[in-house]
Design a protein around this motif. Sequence first.
Motif, PDB file in Angstrom:
ATOM      1  N   THR A 103       0.822  -1.206   0.000  1.00  0.00           N
ATOM      2  CA  THR A 103       0.000   0.000   0.000  1.00  0.00           C
ATOM      3  C   THR A 103       0.861   1.262   0.000  1.00  0.00           C
ATOM      4  O   THR A 103       0.330   2.357  -0.049  1.00  0.00           O
ATOM      5  N   ARG A 104       2.168   1.074   0.059  1.00  0.00           N
ATOM      6  CA  ARG A 104       3.085   2.199   0.187  1.00  0.00           C
ATOM      7  C   ARG A 104       3.494   2.730  -1.176  1.00  0.00           C
ATOM      8  O   ARG A 104       4.042   1.998  -2.013  1.00  0.00           O
ATOM      9  N   LEU A 105       3.292   3.996  -1.377  1.00  0.00           N
ATOM     10  CA  LEU A 105       3.581   4.642  -2.652  1.00  0.00           C
ATOM     11  C   LEU A 105       5.042   4.436  -3.043  1.00  0.00           C
ATOM     12  O   LEU A 105       5.352   4.173  -4.212  1.00  0.00           O
ATOM     13  N   GLU A 106       5.945   4.519  -2.070  1.00  0.00           N
ATOM     14  CA  GLU A 106       7.383   4.469  -2.368  1.00  0.00           C
ATOM     15  C   GLU A 106       7.851   3.087  -2.808  1.00  0.00           C
ATOM     16  O   GLU A 106       8.955   2.937  -3.312  1.00  0.00           O
ATOM     17  N   ASN A 107       7.018   2.060  -2.632  1.00  0.00           N
ATOM     18  CA  ASN A 107       7.390   0.713  -3.072  1.00  0.00           C
ATOM     19  C   ASN A 107       7.130   0.485  -4.557  1.00  0.00           C
ATOM     20  O   ASN A 107       7.552  -0.527  -5.107  1.00  0.00           O
ATOM     21  N   TYR A 108       6.456   1.402  -5.201  1.00  0.00           N
ATOM     22  CA  TYR A 108       6.135   1.244  -6.617  1.00  0.00           C
ATOM     23  C   TYR A 108       7.141   2.027  -7.463  1.00  0.00           C
ATOM     24  O   TYR A 108       7.322   3.230  -7.264  1.00  0.00           O
ATOM     25  N   ASP A 109       7.772   1.333  -8.397  1.00  0.00           N
ATOM     26  CA  ASP A 109       8.842   1.970  -9.166  1.00  0.00           C
ATOM     27  C   ASP A 109       8.480   2.221 -10.618  1.00  0.00           C
ATOM     28  O   ASP A 109       9.327   2.692 -11.395  1.00  0.00           O
ATOM     29  N   ASN A 110       7.239   1.919 -10.992  1.00  0.00           N
ATOM     30  CA  ASN A 110       6.785   2.199 -12.355  1.00  0.00           C
ATOM     31  C   ASN A 110       5.384   2.790 -12.270  1.00  0.00           C
ATOM     32  O   ASN A 110       4.521   2.224 -11.588  1.00  0.00           O
ATOM     33  N   TRP A 111       5.168   3.902 -12.975  1.00  0.00           N
ATOM     34  CA  TRP A 111       3.907   4.634 -12.879  1.00  0.00           C
ATOM     35  C   TRP A 111       3.368   4.967 -14.256  1.00  0.00           C
ATOM     36  O   TRP A 111       4.128   5.235 -15.198  1.00  0.00           O
ATOM     37  N   GLY A 112       2.032   4.976 -14.352  1.00  0.00           N
ATOM     38  CA  GLY A 112       1.383   5.463 -15.554  1.00  0.00           C
ATOM     39  C   GLY A 112       1.271   6.979 -15.530  1.00  0.00           C
ATOM     40  O   GLY A 112       1.672   7.631 -14.571  1.00  0.00           O
ATOM     41  N   GLN A 113       0.696   7.518 -16.592  1.00  0.00           N
ATOM     42  CA  GLN A 113       0.618   8.974 -16.742  1.00  0.00           C
ATOM     43  C   GLN A 113      -0.567   9.565 -15.997  1.00  0.00           C
ATOM     44  O   GLN A 113      -0.638  10.777 -15.802  1.00  0.00           O
ATOM     45  N   GLY A 114      -1.507   8.732 -15.574  1.00  0.00           N
ATOM     46  CA  GLY A 114      -2.676   9.198 -14.847  1.00  0.00           C
ATOM     47  C   GLY A 114      -3.861   9.439 -15.759  1.00  0.00           C
ATOM     48  O   GLY A 114      -3.720   9.770 -16.945  1.00  0.00           O
ATOM     49  N   THR A 115      -5.046   9.252 -15.200  1.00  0.00           N
ATOM     50  CA  THR A 115      -6.288   9.514 -15.929  1.00  0.00           C
ATOM     51  C   THR A 115      -7.258  10.221 -14.984  1.00  0.00           C
ATOM     52  O   THR A 115      -7.400   9.845 -13.824  1.00  0.00           O
ATOM     53  N   GLN A 116      -7.908  11.251 -15.489  1.00  0.00           N
ATOM     54  CA  GLN A 116      -8.785  12.082 -14.650  1.00  0.00           C
ATOM     55  C   GLN A 116     -10.149  11.415 -14.469  1.00  0.00           C
ATOM     56  O   GLN A 116     -10.775  10.981 -15.456  1.00  0.00           O
ATOM     57  N   VAL A 117     -10.588  11.377 -13.234  1.00  0.00           N
ATOM     58  CA  VAL A 117     -11.945  10.942 -12.895  1.00  0.00           C
ATOM     59  C   VAL A 117     -12.626  12.095 -12.180  1.00  0.00           C
ATOM     60  O   VAL A 117     -12.123  12.585 -11.170  1.00  0.00           O
ATOM     61  N   THR A 118     -13.759  12.524 -12.720  1.00  0.00           N
ATOM     62  CA  THR A 118     -14.509  13.626 -12.127  1.00  0.00           C
ATOM     63  C   THR A 118     -15.930  13.153 -11.848  1.00  0.00           C
ATOM     64  O   THR A 118     -16.615  12.666 -12.751  1.00  0.00           O
ATOM     65  N   VAL A 119     -16.355  13.292 -10.589  1.00  0.00           N
ATOM     66  CA  VAL A 119     -17.682  12.874 -10.176  1.00  0.00           C
ATOM     67  C   VAL A 119     -18.467  14.119  -9.792  1.00  0.00           C
ATOM     68  O   VAL A 119     -18.106  14.826  -8.848  1.00  0.00           O
ATOM     69  N   SER A 120     -19.542  14.375 -10.518  1.00  0.00           N
ATOM     70  CA  SER A 120     -20.357  15.554 -10.243  1.00  0.00           C
ATOM     71  C   SER A 120     -21.480  15.219  -9.272  1.00  0.00           C
ATOM     72  O   SER A 120     -22.005  14.099  -9.264  1.00  0.00           O
ATOM     73  N   SER A 121     -21.848  16.196  -8.472  1.00  0.00           N
ATOM     74  CA  SER A 121     -22.908  15.965  -7.462  1.00  0.00           C
ATOM     75  C   SER A 121     -24.283  16.286  -8.019  1.00  0.00           C
ATOM     76  O   SER A 121     -24.431  16.814  -9.094  1.00  0.00           O
TER      77      SER A 121
END
Length: 121
Positions: A103-121
Amino acid sequence: QVQLVESGGGLVQAGGSLRLSCAASGRASMGWFRQAPGKEREFVATISRTGSTTYYADSVKGRFTISRDNAKNTAYLQMNSLKPEDTAVYYCALDSSLRVLSTRLENYDNWGQGTQVTVSS
């Protein structure tokens, strides 16, 4: 270096669903993290290399499901009952060590570019 490519983000109303995908060029334990504006990146879910073991953050337990298809080298995050507070950039990550889960962020050594998720109320 392992390449990770996310897809599936978008805009959805509260209570709706989205499925994120992460295509990886390697096979190891994988995780999903998210980062909301002005906040630190946080753990969401992780899955072992074989897919037999998963673990979730309390904030998404019962609503999100992480899975993987090793034949396609792809991990998924099915997100149901989405809330406005789930709005963030979602990142998939791969831990190339022999750890089963992390669960630790620092243990992951490869990352994707990210994708935006937006939830409207």
